[in-house]
Design a protein around this motif. Structure first.
Motif, mmCIF file in Angstrom:
data_model
loop_
_atom_site.group_PDB
_atom_site.id
_atom_site.type_symbol
_atom_site.label_atom_id
_atom_site.label_comp_id
_atom_site.label_asym_id
_atom_site.label_seq_id
_atom_site.Cartn_x
_atom_site.Cartn_y
_atom_site.Cartn_z
ATOM 1 N N LEU A 69 0.824 -1.214 0.000
ATOM 2 C CA LEU A 69 0.000 0.000 0.000
ATOM 3 C C LEU A 69 0.858 1.264 0.000
ATOM 4 C CD1 LEU A 69 -2.886 0.947 -0.003
ATOM 5 C CD2 LEU A 69 -2.949 0.689 2.466
ATOM 6 N N SER A 70 2.018 1.200 0.633
ATOM 7 C CA SER A 70 2.888 2.383 0.655
ATOM 8 C C SER A 70 3.339 2.767 -0.760
ATOM 9 C CB SER A 70 4.105 2.127 1.547
ATOM 10 O OG SER A 70 4.800 0.977 1.089
ATOM 11 N N GLN A 71 3.405 1.787 -1.665
ATOM 12 C CA GLN A 71 3.729 2.084 -3.073
ATOM 13 C C GLN A 71 2.486 2.440 -3.878
ATOM 14 O OE1 GLN A 71 5.933 -1.033 -5.133
ATOM 15 N NE2 GLN A 71 7.423 -1.106 -3.449
ATOM 16 N N LEU A 72 1.352 1.795 -3.559
ATOM 17 C CA LEU A 72 0.117 2.047 -4.309
ATOM 18 C C LEU A 72 -0.385 3.468 -4.067
ATOM 19 C CD1 LEU A 72 -1.738 -1.318 -3.570
ATOM 20 C CD2 LEU A 72 -0.849 -0.612 -5.798
ATOM 21 N N LEU A 73 -0.219 3.959 -2.828
ATOM 22 C CA LEU A 73 -0.678 5.307 -2.468
ATOM 23 C C LEU A 73 0.451 6.045 -1.751
ATOM 24 C CD1 LEU A 73 -4.263 4.401 -1.198
ATOM 25 C CD2 LEU A 73 -3.699 5.609 -3.325
ATOM 26 N N PRO A 74 1.521 6.386 -2.511
ATOM 27 C CA PRO A 74 2.709 6.962 -1.861
ATOM 28 C C PRO A 74 2.428 8.258 -1.118
ATOM 29 C CG PRO A 74 2.881 7.049 -4.267
ATOM 30 C CD PRO A 74 1.699 6.199 -3.950
ATOM 31 N N GLU A 75 1.420 9.036 -1.581
ATOM 32 C CA GLU A 75 1.141 10.309 -0.910
ATOM 33 C C GLU A 75 0.558 10.109 0.491
ATOM 34 O OE1 GLU A 75 -1.979 10.096 -4.245
ATOM 35 O OE2 GLU A 75 -0.380 8.828 -3.483
ATOM 36 N N LEU A 76 0.093 8.894 0.783
ATOM 37 C CA LEU A 76 -0.434 8.596 2.118
ATOM 38 C C LEU A 76 0.562 7.808 2.970
ATOM 39 C CD1 LEU A 76 -4.139 7.596 1.311
ATOM 40 C CD2 LEU A 76 -3.184 9.859 1.804
ATOM 41 N N ALA A 77 1.686 7.389 2.370
ATOM 42 C CA ALA A 77 2.610 6.460 3.048
ATOM 43 C C ALA A 77 3.155 7.028 4.349
ATOM 44 C CB ALA A 77 3.754 6.076 2.114
ATOM 45 N N ALA A 78 3.500 8.310 4.354
ATOM 46 C CA ALA A 78 4.144 8.899 5.538
ATOM 47 C C ALA A 78 3.200 8.916 6.737
ATOM 48 C CB ALA A 78 4.615 10.320 5.218
ATOM 49 N N ASP A 79 1.901 9.117 6.479
ATOM 50 C CA ASP A 79 0.950 9.281 7.575
ATOM 51 C C ASP A 79 0.269 7.989 8.003
ATOM 52 O OD1 ASP A 79 1.472 11.966 7.603
ATOM 53 O OD2 ASP A 79 -0.201 12.504 6.295
ATOM 54 N N MET A 80 0.323 6.938 7.152
ATOM 55 C CA MET A 80 -0.425 5.724 7.514
ATOM 56 C C MET A 80 0.263 4.982 8.650
ATOM 57 S SD MET A 80 0.178 3.040 4.287
ATOM 58 C CE MET A 80 -0.331 4.177 2.988
ATOM 59 N N GLN A 81 -0.541 4.278 9.454
ATOM 60 C CA GLN A 81 0.013 3.428 10.499
ATOM 61 C C GLN A 81 0.945 2.404 9.858
ATOM 62 O OE1 GLN A 81 -1.041 2.664 14.001
ATOM 63 N NE2 GLN A 81 -2.525 4.319 14.237
ATOM 64 N N GLY A 82 2.067 2.147 10.496
ATOM 65 C CA GLY A 82 3.045 1.200 9.955
ATOM 66 C C GLY A 82 2.439 -0.150 9.620
ATOM 67 N N ALA A 83 1.446 -0.540 10.392
ATOM 68 C CA ALA A 83 0.817 -1.857 10.200
ATOM 69 C C ALA A 83 0.177 -1.998 8.821
ATOM 70 C CB ALA A 83 -0.242 -2.084 11.280
ATOM 71 N N TYR A 84 -0.178 -0.880 8.192
ATOM 72 C CA TYR A 84 -0.876 -0.951 6.897
ATOM 73 C C TYR A 84 0.071 -0.842 5.700
ATOM 74 C CZ TYR A 84 -4.883 0.179 9.909
ATOM 75 O OH TYR A 84 -5.822 0.190 10.907
ATOM 76 N N ARG A 85 1.334 -0.486 5.937
ATOM 77 C CA ARG A 85 2.213 -0.152 4.809
ATOM 78 C C ARG A 85 2.403 -1.308 3.848
ATOM 79 N NH1 ARG A 85 5.895 3.535 8.350
ATOM 80 N NH2 ARG A 85 4.549 5.357 8.260
ATOM 81 N N ASP A 86 2.405 -2.535 4.365
ATOM 82 C CA ASP A 86 2.640 -3.709 3.519
ATOM 83 C C ASP A 86 1.348 -4.379 3.052
ATOM 84 O OD1 ASP A 86 5.373 -3.428 3.647
ATOM 85 O OD2 ASP A 86 5.554 -4.653 5.462
ATOM 86 N N ALA A 87 0.200 -3.817 3.418
ATOM 87 C CA ALA A 87 -1.074 -4.408 2.984
ATOM 88 C C ALA A 87 -1.150 -4.363 1.458
ATOM 89 C CB ALA A 87 -2.240 -3.649 3.589
ATOM 90 N N THR A 88 -1.728 -5.409 0.863
ATOM 91 C CA THR A 88 -1.848 -5.509 -0.594
ATOM 92 C C THR A 88 -3.302 -5.337 -1.020
ATOM 93 O OG1 THR A 88 -2.274 -7.870 -0.545
ATOM 94 C CG2 THR A 88 0.047 -7.184 -0.630
ATOM 95 N N LEU A 89 -3.510 -5.251 -2.333
ATOM 96 C CA LEU A 89 -4.877 -5.182 -2.863
ATOM 97 C C LEU A 89 -5.691 -6.406 -2.445
ATOM 98 C CD1 LEU A 89 -4.089 -3.755 -6.397
ATOM 99 C CD2 LEU A 89 -5.410 -2.600 -4.604
ATOM 100 N N ARG A 90 -5.051 -7.575 -2.417
ATOM 101 C CA ARG A 90 -5.759 -8.778 -1.954
ATOM 102 C C ARG A 90 -6.213 -8.608 -0.508
ATOM 103 N NH1 ARG A 90 -3.569 -14.746 -2.913
ATOM 104 N NH2 ARG A 90 -5.703 -15.214 -2.311
ATOM 105 N N ASP A 91 -5.317 -8.100 0.340
ATOM 106 C CA ASP A 91 -5.685 -7.876 1.744
ATOM 107 C C ASP A 91 -6.888 -6.932 1.846
ATOM 108 O OD1 ASP A 91 -3.503 -9.409 2.716
ATOM 109 O OD2 ASP A 91 -2.181 -7.649 2.694
ATOM 110 N N LEU A 92 -6.846 -5.858 1.075
ATOM 111 C CA LEU A 92 -7.901 -4.843 1.143
ATOM 112 C C LEU A 92 -9.244 -5.391 0.673
ATOM 113 C CD1 LEU A 92 -5.801 -1.897 -0.294
ATOM 114 C CD2 LEU A 92 -6.648 -2.048 2.064
ATOM 115 N N LEU A 93 -9.231 -6.148 -0.427
ATOM 116 C CA LEU A 93 -10.482 -6.633 -1.032
ATOM 117 C C LEU A 93 -11.051 -7.839 -0.294
ATOM 118 C CD1 LEU A 93 -9.432 -6.191 -4.750
ATOM 119 C CD2 LEU A 93 -11.275 -4.929 -3.598
ATOM 120 N N ALA A 94 -10.224 -8.502 0.540
ATOM 121 C CA ALA A 94 -10.688 -9.679 1.287
ATOM 122 C C ALA A 94 -10.716 -9.409 2.797
ATOM 123 C CB ALA A 94 -9.816 -10.890 0.974
ATOM 124 N N HIS A 95 -10.726 -8.132 3.178
ATOM 125 C CA HIS A 95 -10.919 -7.770 4.585
ATOM 126 C C HIS A 95 -9.851 -8.362 5.495
ATOM 127 C CE1 HIS A 95 -14.709 -6.275 3.067
ATOM 128 N NE2 HIS A 95 -15.010 -7.482 2.634
#
Length: 319
Positions: A69-95
């Motif tokens: 996710l940090s690469q998919l939405l780089p403008e949000l990378a600095a502010d997102m919780q570290g736990a979400y930085r490695d989340a993928t599209l699969r993670d997002l779409l499958a909860h």
């Protein structure tokens, strides 16, 4: 007598529509009967459509299932919780990303008033969701979240420079010929949703448009059936949208023992029948719709209503 103004139902056998029936009124207190070609709001049943659009972009190399996710939405990378930085599209779409279910109780009121372009609204929504503490560790639970699917749609917008709505038209609705499909509230001349037994129309008859990737689509039963049939046929090499492997990836749980596939709930038995089932429900508080598919035999059932839980439309639909 049911307090549900109208219902519709489709049965699919071996990839063919066997029966399509509708009954009731477009709006409580009115005289217009619901018609076979009328549109119904599908709520969260749109999540499977969003996932299918994303899969089309992945097949073309515009997006990747594995990019963080940090690469998919780089403008949000600095502010997102570290736990979400490695989340993928699969993670997002499958909860599976660990996101909380919704950003807060008052989000709808705020976004109804937001006049910015939808892409900017979606960035603002994602910024809030990604600042929240995770509900669970990524990949360690099933945490149904509208936010995750919205963020996947936002990533598709960023990768293409197109709006989510335009992407859905181009990647899903047009190739399948879903001419009735649209976004937001329905209007007179079609069934209206109902809250507390009264018809609702206008902007506030649907969730704010910011959340559309998680469920803002309406369409006719015929068109929803076309989508359902293609999802099943796709696993057998007859899909119009994707390669076999992509349909299968969409339809399998994202983790061992997990209950969510990508935009679907996956289970191996239902109502006493042992078979692989894909299912989902959808409601924006004014409609309730349910889909159950058995992709191995290409059987399915779709049921819609233009009311929701407040008059037990969910019970009527499930029955």
């Amino acid at each position: 007598g049911s307090k549900v103004p109208a219902m519709g139902a489709v049965s699919i056998r071996h990839g063919q529509v066997m029966e399509l029936a509708v009954a009731g009124l477009r709006a409580q207190g009115g005289a217009e009967a619901v018609q076979r070609g009328d549109v119904w709001h599908l709520g969260s049943n749109g999540k499977a459509m969003t996932a299918t659009m994303v899969a089309r972009l992945v097949e073309r190399g515009v997006l990747s299932w594995d990019a963080p996710l940090s690469q998919l939405l780089p403008e949000l990378a600095a502010d997102m919780q570290g736990a979400y930085r490695d989340a993928t599209l699969r993670d997002l779409l499958a909860h599976q990303a660990g996101l909380q279910a919704d950003i807060d109780e008052s989000w709808a009121a705020v976004f109804y008033k937001d006049k910015r372009p939808l892409h900017e609204q979606r960035l603002a929504f994602a910024r809030i969701a990604l600042a929240q503490a995770p509900a669970f560790a990524r990949g360690a639970g099933d945490g149904y979240s509208n936010s995750g699917v919205l963020i996947a749609g936002l990533a598709a917008e960023r990768a293409t420079g197109q709006s989510y709505e335009a992407l859905m038209q181009r990647e899903v609705f047009e190739p399948l010929g879903l001419r009735s499909a649209g976004f937001g509230a329905t209007h007179r001349g079609q069934p209206l949703g109902h809250k507390a037994g009264e018809p609702v129309e206008g902007v506030e008859a649907d969730n704010p448009a910011v959340i559309a990737p998680a469920g803002g689509i309406y369409m006719s039963l015929q068109d929803w059936s076309r989508f359902a049939i293609d999802q099943m046929a796709g696993e057998h090499g007859r899909g119009k949208l994707l390669k076999v492997e992509s349909y299968r990836l969409l339809h399998q749980p994202a983790r061992e023992g997990g209950k969510f596939a990508l935009g679907w709930r996956a289970q191996n038995s239902m109502a006493g029948v042992t078979a692989r089932h894909l299912s989902h429900t959808g409601s924006n508080g004014a409609w309730f719709a349910l889909i159950v598919l058995r992709p191995d035999s290409e059987d399915g059932v779709l049921v819609t209503s233009n009311a929701s839980e407040d008059v037990e439309a969910d019970k009527a639909v499930r029955a």
